[in-house]
Enzyme design. Structure first.
Site, short mmCIF file in Angstrom:
data_model
loop_
_atom_site.label_atom_id
_atom_site.label_comp_id
_atom_site.label_asym_id
_atom_site.label_seq_id
_atom_site.Cartn_x
_atom_site.Cartn_y
_atom_site.Cartn_z
N ALA A 66 0.86 -1.18 0.00
CA ALA A 66 0.00 0.00 0.00
C ALA A 66 0.90 1.23 0.00
CB ALA A 66 -0.87 -0.01 1.24
N GLY A 109 0.26 -4.90 0.88
CA GLY A 109 -0.98 -4.85 0.10
C GLY A 109 -0.83 -5.45 -1.29
N GLU A 112 -1.27 -8.99 -0.79
CA GLU A 112 -2.71 -9.25 -0.58
C GLU A 112 -3.47 -9.24 -1.90
OE1 GLU A 112 -2.92 -6.22 2.56
OE2 GLU A 112 -3.68 -7.78 3.89
N GLU A 132 4.47 -5.20 7.03
CA GLU A 132 3.70 -4.26 7.83
C GLU A 132 4.21 -4.14 9.26
OE1 GLU A 132 2.47 -6.37 5.68
OE2 GLU A 132 0.70 -5.56 4.65
N1 CO8 Z 1 4.57 3.16 -0.54
C1 CO8 Z 1 4.99 4.33 -1.10
N2 CO8 Z 1 6.14 4.44 -1.81
C2 CO8 Z 1 6.87 3.34 -2.00
C3 CO8 Z 1 6.50 2.10 -1.45
C4 CO8 Z 1 5.29 2.03 -0.69
N3 CO8 Z 1 4.82 0.86 -0.18
N4 CO8 Z 1 7.43 1.17 -1.78
C5 CO8 Z 1 8.37 1.83 -2.51
N5 CO8 Z 1 8.04 3.14 -2.64
C6 CO8 Z 1 8.77 4.17 -3.37
C7 CO8 Z 1 10.00 4.64 -2.62
O1 CO8 Z 1 9.66 5.61 -1.65
C8 CO8 Z 1 10.83 5.20 -3.75
O2 CO8 Z 1 10.32 6.45 -4.09
P1 CO8 Z 1 11.35 7.68 -4.40
O3 CO8 Z 1 12.11 7.24 -5.62
O4 CO8 Z 1 10.45 8.85 -4.65
O5 CO8 Z 1 12.23 7.80 -3.21
C9 CO8 Z 1 10.52 4.27 -4.91
O6 CO8 Z 1 9.29 3.62 -4.58
C10 CO8 Z 1 11.57 3.21 -5.13
O7 CO8 Z 1 11.79 2.55 -3.90
P2 CO8 Z 1 13.25 2.39 -3.23
O8 CO8 Z 1 14.14 3.50 -3.66
O9 CO8 Z 1 13.03 2.21 -1.76
O10 CO8 Z 1 13.72 1.04 -3.92
P3 CO8 Z 1 14.63 -0.10 -3.31
O11 CO8 Z 1 14.88 -1.08 -4.39
O12 CO8 Z 1 15.84 0.51 -2.63
O13 CO8 Z 1 13.76 -0.78 -2.16
C11 CO8 Z 1 11.78 -1.83 -1.23
C12 CO8 Z 1 12.61 -1.48 -2.50
C13 CO8 Z 1 12.58 -2.80 -0.36
C14 CO8 Z 1 10.51 -2.47 -1.73
C15 CO8 Z 1 11.48 -0.53 -0.45
O14 CO8 Z 1 10.99 0.46 -1.33
C16 CO8 Z 1 10.48 -0.72 0.63
O15 CO8 Z 1 10.81 -1.23 1.70
N6 CO8 Z 1 9.19 -0.32 0.40
C17 CO8 Z 1 8.14 -0.42 1.36
C18 CO8 Z 1 7.63 -1.84 1.44
C19 CO8 Z 1 6.53 -1.96 2.48
O16 CO8 Z 1 6.72 -1.70 3.65
N7 CO8 Z 1 5.33 -2.37 2.04
C20 CO8 Z 1 4.21 -2.54 2.90
C21 CO8 Z 1 3.41 -1.28 2.97
S1 CO8 Z 1 2.14 -1.35 4.21
C22 CO8 Z 1 0.90 -2.23 3.47
O17 CO8 Z 1 1.00 -2.68 2.37
C23 CO8 Z 1 -0.33 -2.37 4.30
C24 CO8 Z 1 -1.48 -2.98 3.53
C25 CO8 Z 1 -2.75 -2.61 4.17
C26 CO8 Z 1 -3.98 -2.88 3.35
C27 CO8 Z 1 -3.92 -2.48 1.88
C28 CO8 Z 1 -4.51 -1.13 1.62
C29 CO8 Z 1 -4.30 -0.69 0.14
#
Ligand code: CO8
Length: 258
Positions: A66, A109, A112, A132
């Site tokens: 998400a 998400g 999911e 999460e």
């Molecule tokens: N939300 C918003 N932005 C994101 C997300 C995210 N989940 N994942 C990645 N991005 C963005 C980064 O901020 C980055 O943006 P920018 O270039 O502007 O800085 C861009 O995508 C590229 O990401 P990274 O530079 O971080 O790329 P890496 O290869 O270094 O890392 C990762 C990749 C490991 C995937 C890392 O981006 C990360 O940890 N992302 C978050 C993953 C996460 O925690 N996901 C779970 C989110 S919570 C959730 O899903 C709850 C669900 C609830 C119900 C569903 C409702 C819709």
């Protein structure tokens, strides 16, 4: 098809394809994007020319979860009033088969969303996780329920408490993913499978989907009654007459979905 901001749609014969298309943020799912996915699924479900839906991601990930920025300031009341999970509930009501083709990150998400698909094909580079817990929250769009039903309580707790990445090989071994392909072959193989499925009698395909999903939710005897009703229902279809007649006449059946 409508003009979407965060997804792309296209058809390949009788296969309706939905591309997650926010590659600059690894297809992070914001609410509008989820609504667009739902709109595309529902449009394909109503479209008589489409028999199978294929879901895949543009860029280097299927979906990294998400959109964290979007929900960072939310509170319980704003979430209750938003009622965003109504869209997720409707996603899982899709009647036609949904095949997910997953590569790169499939997180939170995004995982999911993958678990809403009926079958999952994955690239060898796919990584699955529920991160999460690292954000101080938990899965909210079905993750604790669907993963547990697929892999059992102990493994689900380990995955969801851990929040760590798991390989597509692990996901295949645990039955989360059906088939594993080299990354450059994933989409080709997924579309090939979807095309083959789209040639099957559509009514039988959807009633089988309904009955198999029922098996996950209800006691055996109740599921058996449900199966029987769907079985009888198919005997009032033209496809059943055509399928059996074609067998007797030793020719290929022409299924119409009626
Ligand atoms: N939300 C918003 N932005 C994101 C997300 C995210 N989940 N994942 C990645 N991005 C963005 C980064 O901020 C980055 O943006 P920018 O270039 O502007 O800085 C861009 O995508 C590229 O990401 P990274 O530079 O971080 O790329 P890496 O290869 O270094 O890392 C990762 C990749 C490991 C995937 C890392 O981006 C990360 O940890 N992302 C978050 C993953 C996460 O925690 N996901 C779970 C989110 S919570 C959730 O899903 C709850 C669900 C609830 C119900 C569903 C409702 C819709």
């Amino acid at each position: 098809m409508a003009d979407y901001q965060y997804i792309k749609t296209e058809t390949d014969g009788r296969v309706g394809i939905v591309w997650l298309n926010r590659p600059d943020v690894l297809n992070a799912l914001n609410r509008k994007m989820v609504y667009e996915i739902l709109s595309a699924f529902e449009a394909y479900d109503r479209d008589e020319d489409v028999r199978v839906i294929l879901l895949a991601g543009k860029g280097r990930a299927f979906a990294a979860g998400a959109d964290i920025e979007e929900m960072a300031e939310d509170d319980a009341v704003s979430m209750e009033l938003l009622n965003q999970f109504a869209d997720w509930d409707r996603l899982s009501l899709t009647k036609k088969p949904v095949i997910g083709a997953v590569h790169g990150y499939c997180l939170g998400g995004g995982f999911e969303l993958a678990l809403v698909c009926d079958l999952l094909f994955a690239a060898d580079d796919a990584q699955f996780a529920f991160p999460e817990i690292k954000l101080g929250v938990m899965p909210g769009a079905g993750g604790t329920q669907r993963l547990t039903k697929l892999i059992g309580k102990s493994r689900a707790l380990e995955w969801i408490w851990g929040g760590d990445m798991h390989t597509s090989k692990e996901a295949v071994e645990l039955g989360i993913v059906n088939r594993l392909y080299p990354k450059d072959l994933l989409f080709k193989e997924a579309i090939q499978y979807a095309r083959l499925l789209s040639e099957k009698p559509p009514l039988a395909v959807r009633l089988i989907k309904e009955a198999v999903h029922k098996a996950v939710d209800v006691p055996l005897q109740e599921g058996m009654y449900f199966e029987r009703k769907n079985f009888y229902l198919l005997f009032s279809s033209e496809d059943q007459k055509e399928g059996m007649q074609a067998f007797v006449e030793k020719r290929k059946a022409e299924f119409k979905g009626r």
